[in-house]
Design a protein around this motif. Structure first.
Motif, mmCIF file in Angstrom:
data_model
loop_
_atom_site.group_PDB
_atom_site.id
_atom_site.type_symbol
_atom_site.label_atom_id
_atom_site.label_comp_id
_atom_site.label_asym_id
_atom_site.label_seq_id
_atom_site.Cartn_x
_atom_site.Cartn_y
_atom_site.Cartn_z
ATOM 1 N N PRO A 139 0.720 -1.183 -0.059
ATOM 2 C CA PRO A 139 -0.184 -0.039 -0.039
ATOM 3 C C PRO A 139 0.998 1.215 0.089
ATOM 4 N N ALA A 140 0.316 2.509 -0.547
ATOM 5 C CA ALA A 140 0.973 3.727 -0.519
ATOM 6 C C ALA A 140 1.272 4.246 0.880
ATOM 7 N N ASP A 141 0.775 3.761 1.900
ATOM 8 C CA ASP A 141 0.836 4.041 3.283
ATOM 9 C C ASP A 141 2.582 3.963 3.640
ATOM 10 N N PRO A 142 3.356 4.904 4.073
ATOM 11 C CA PRO A 142 4.728 4.878 4.456
ATOM 12 C C PRO A 142 4.910 3.763 5.537
ATOM 13 N N ALA A 143 3.923 3.467 6.262
ATOM 14 C CA ALA A 143 4.180 2.664 7.328
ATOM 15 C C ALA A 143 4.007 0.959 6.956
ATOM 16 N N ALA A 144 3.305 1.151 5.797
ATOM 17 C CA ALA A 144 3.029 -0.370 5.201
ATOM 18 C C ALA A 144 4.588 -1.311 5.159
ATOM 19 N N LEU A 145 3.891 -2.565 5.444
ATOM 20 C CA LEU A 145 5.382 -3.555 5.381
ATOM 21 C C LEU A 145 5.723 -3.664 3.589
ATOM 22 N N PRO A 146 6.831 -4.007 3.390
ATOM 23 C CA PRO A 146 7.149 -4.503 1.852
ATOM 24 C C PRO A 146 6.555 -5.626 1.416
ATOM 25 N N GLY A 147 6.279 -6.399 2.339
ATOM 26 C CA GLY A 147 5.459 -7.895 1.832
ATOM 27 C C GLY A 147 4.943 -8.335 3.035
ATOM 28 N N GLY A 148 4.008 -9.351 2.846
ATOM 29 C CA GLY A 148 3.373 -10.077 4.128
ATOM 30 C C GLY A 148 2.012 -9.292 4.366
ATOM 31 N N ASN A 149 1.456 -8.523 3.433
ATOM 32 C CA ASN A 149 0.283 -7.606 3.519
ATOM 33 C C ASN A 149 -0.901 -8.449 3.215
ATOM 34 N N GLY A 150 -0.838 -9.693 2.471
ATOM 35 C CA GLY A 150 -2.149 -10.237 2.199
ATOM 36 C C GLY A 150 -2.838 -9.823 0.996
ATOM 37 N N LEU A 151 -1.885 -9.081 0.160
ATOM 38 C CA LEU A 151 -2.476 -8.321 -1.095
ATOM 39 C C LEU A 151 -2.093 -9.314 -2.254
ATOM 40 N N ALA A 152 -3.036 -9.475 -3.266
ATOM 41 C CA ALA A 152 -2.733 -10.147 -4.414
ATOM 42 C C ALA A 152 -2.638 -9.239 -5.587
ATOM 43 N N PHE A 153 -2.126 -9.426 -6.454
ATOM 44 C CA PHE A 153 -2.193 -8.421 -7.819
ATOM 45 C C PHE A 153 -2.931 -9.485 -8.923
ATOM 46 N N ASP A 154 -2.985 -8.723 -9.951
ATOM 47 C CA ASP A 154 -3.433 -9.371 -11.364
ATOM 48 C C ASP A 154 -2.395 -10.351 -11.849
ATOM 49 N N TRP A 155 -2.860 -11.588 -11.748
ATOM 50 C CA TRP A 155 -1.818 -12.640 -11.988
ATOM 51 C C TRP A 155 -1.825 -12.853 -13.711
ATOM 52 N N HIS A 156 -2.463 -12.008 -14.463
ATOM 53 C CA HIS A 156 -2.755 -12.254 -15.960
ATOM 54 C C HIS A 156 -1.302 -11.445 -16.247
ATOM 55 N N ILE A 157 -0.904 -10.468 -15.556
ATOM 56 C CA ILE A 157 0.366 -9.842 -16.133
ATOM 57 C C ILE A 157 1.640 -10.716 -16.052
ATOM 58 N N LEU A 158 1.470 -12.186 -15.667
ATOM 59 C CA LEU A 158 2.779 -12.844 -15.522
ATOM 60 C C LEU A 158 2.613 -13.615 -17.058
ATOM 61 N N GLU A 159 1.513 -13.526 -17.916
ATOM 62 C CA GLU A 159 1.561 -14.443 -18.940
ATOM 63 C C GLU A 159 2.778 -14.366 -19.762
ATOM 64 N N GLY A 160 3.392 -13.250 -19.925
ATOM 65 C CA GLY A 160 4.658 -13.221 -20.784
ATOM 66 C C GLY A 160 5.723 -13.958 -19.919
ATOM 67 N N ALA A 161 5.780 -14.165 -18.753
ATOM 68 C CA ALA A 161 6.934 -14.473 -17.965
ATOM 69 C C ALA A 161 7.198 -15.960 -17.959
ATOM 70 N N ARG A 162 6.299 -16.807 -18.361
ATOM 71 C CA ARG A 162 6.273 -18.285 -18.336
ATOM 72 C C ARG A 162 7.509 -18.783 -19.126
ATOM 73 N N ALA A 163 7.693 -18.086 -20.177
ATOM 74 C CA ALA A 163 8.642 -18.599 -21.194
ATOM 75 C C ALA A 163 9.896 -18.375 -21.158
ATOM 76 N N ARG A 164 10.088 -17.152 -20.082
ATOM 77 C CA ARG A 164 11.412 -16.436 -19.822
ATOM 78 C C ARG A 164 12.405 -17.142 -18.889
ATOM 79 N N ALA A 165 11.619 -17.512 -17.757
ATOM 80 C CA ALA A 165 12.384 -18.311 -16.606
ATOM 81 C C ALA A 165 11.471 -19.022 -15.558
ATOM 82 N N PRO A 166 11.512 -19.794 -14.880
ATOM 83 C CA PRO A 166 10.970 -20.353 -13.767
ATOM 84 C C PRO A 166 10.913 -19.111 -12.573
ATOM 85 N N PHE A 167 9.669 -19.013 -12.038
ATOM 86 C CA PHE A 167 9.562 -17.849 -11.078
ATOM 87 C C PHE A 167 8.930 -18.249 -9.730
ATOM 88 N N ALA A 168 8.918 -17.509 -9.002
ATOM 89 C CA ALA A 168 8.095 -17.503 -7.442
ATOM 90 C C ALA A 168 6.914 -16.626 -7.657
#
Length: 220
Positions: A139-168
Motif C-alpha cells: 500500500p501507499a501508506d509509508p508505514a506499510a510492510l514491503p511484503g506479507g500484507n495479504g494483497l494479491a495482484f492481477d496474475w494475468h500480467i505474468l503471462e509473458g513471464a512463463r517462457a522466460r524463466a521459472p519464477f516464484a
C-alpha cells in the motif's frame, strides 16, 4: 513437475515442524524489525539449525535493504541456504550481496503491470539473483510492510513471464486460491505468509497443511 512451496514468516519450532511435516520445500525467517514476523539473528540461527536437524527444507532469511554488516552477520551466524531481499535493492546491489555473502539469492519484486514484470528480469542476469519472486506492490501508506500484507495482484500480467524463466509467486496467496494461481501463472514456487495465519505473525497449523496440500496437488 510439482510446484514447490515456501512457508515464510515462521517464528517458532512448533510452526516450523508443521511446515516441514506437511512438505514445505522452503521455510522462511524474517529479520525486519517492523514486521510482526520478526525474529532476531539468534532466533533465526536456531530455527535454521532445527530445520536441518529435522528435515530437508531449504532455509531462507528475509532482509529488507540490509547493509553489509547485517549481511555479514546473517551469512556467518544464521548461514541459511538462501538470502531473500525484499526491499529496494537494485540489480547491482543484489550482485554485490550475492558475492559478499556467498549465499543464493531470492529477489522479491513488487509488480502491478506487465511492464514491471519485464523490467524485473534484469535481476536474473548472471551473478545476480538465483530466483525471481513476483509480489504485490505494498500500500501507499509509508508505514506499510514491503511484503506479507495479504494483497494479491492481477496474475494475468505474468503471462509473458512463463517462457522466460521459472519464477516464484507471492502476494495474497491462501489455501483457497493457490491452486488457481498455479494454474494461471505456472509459477515454479509459491510463497505464503499472512495467508496461513490466524492473526499477523501467528501461523495456523491447519492452514499451513491445507496450503501445502493444495499447492502440491495443483498440477496433478
Amino acid at each position: 513437475m510439482t510446484t514447490r512451496a515456501k512457508i515464510c514468516g515462521l517464528k517458532t519450532e512448533a510452526a516450523l515442524d508443521v511446515a516441514i511435516a506437511a512438505g514445505a520445500d522452503f521455510v522462511g525467517f524474517v529479520h525486519y524489525a517492523k514486521s510482526p514476523r520478526n525474529v532476531s539473528v539468534a532466533e533465526a540461527a536456531g530455527l535454521v539449525r532445527h530445520t536441518r536437524a529435522t528435515g530437508s527444507a531449504k532455509t531462507v532469511t528475509l532482509l529488507v535493504d540490509p547493509d553489509d554488516a547485517l549481511v555479514d552477520r546473517v551469512a556467518s551466524e544464521i548461514a541459511p541456504d538462501f538470502l531473500q531481499l525484499h526491499g529496494h535493492e537494485s540489480p547491482e546491489r543484489v550482485a554485490e550481496l550475492r558475492s559478499r555473502s556467498g549465499l543464493a539469492i531470492i529477489k522479491a519484486v513488487p509488480v502491478a503491470t506487465s511492464g514491471d514484470v519485464t523490467e524485473a528480469f534484469a535481476y536474473l542476469a548472471p551473478g545476480r539473483a538465483d530466483i525471481l519472486m513476483f509480489d504485490a506492490r505494498p500500500p501507499a501508506d509509508p508505514a506499510a510492510l514491503p511484503g506479507g500484507n495479504g494483497l494479491a495482484f492481477d496474475w494475468h500480467i505474468l503471462e509473458g513471464a512463463r517462457a522466460r524463466a521459472p519464477f516464484a509467486l507471492a502476494g495474497g496467496l491462501t489455501p483457497e486460491n493457490v491452486a488457481a494461481a498455479i494454474a494461471l501463472t505456472d509459477a515454479a514456487i509459491v510463497d505464503v505468509s499472512s495467508g496461513v495465519e490466524s492473526r499477523p505473525g501467528d501461523k495456523d497449523p491447519e492452514r499451513i497443511r491445507r496450503f501445502l496440500q493444495a499447492a502440491k496437488a495443483a498440477r496433478a
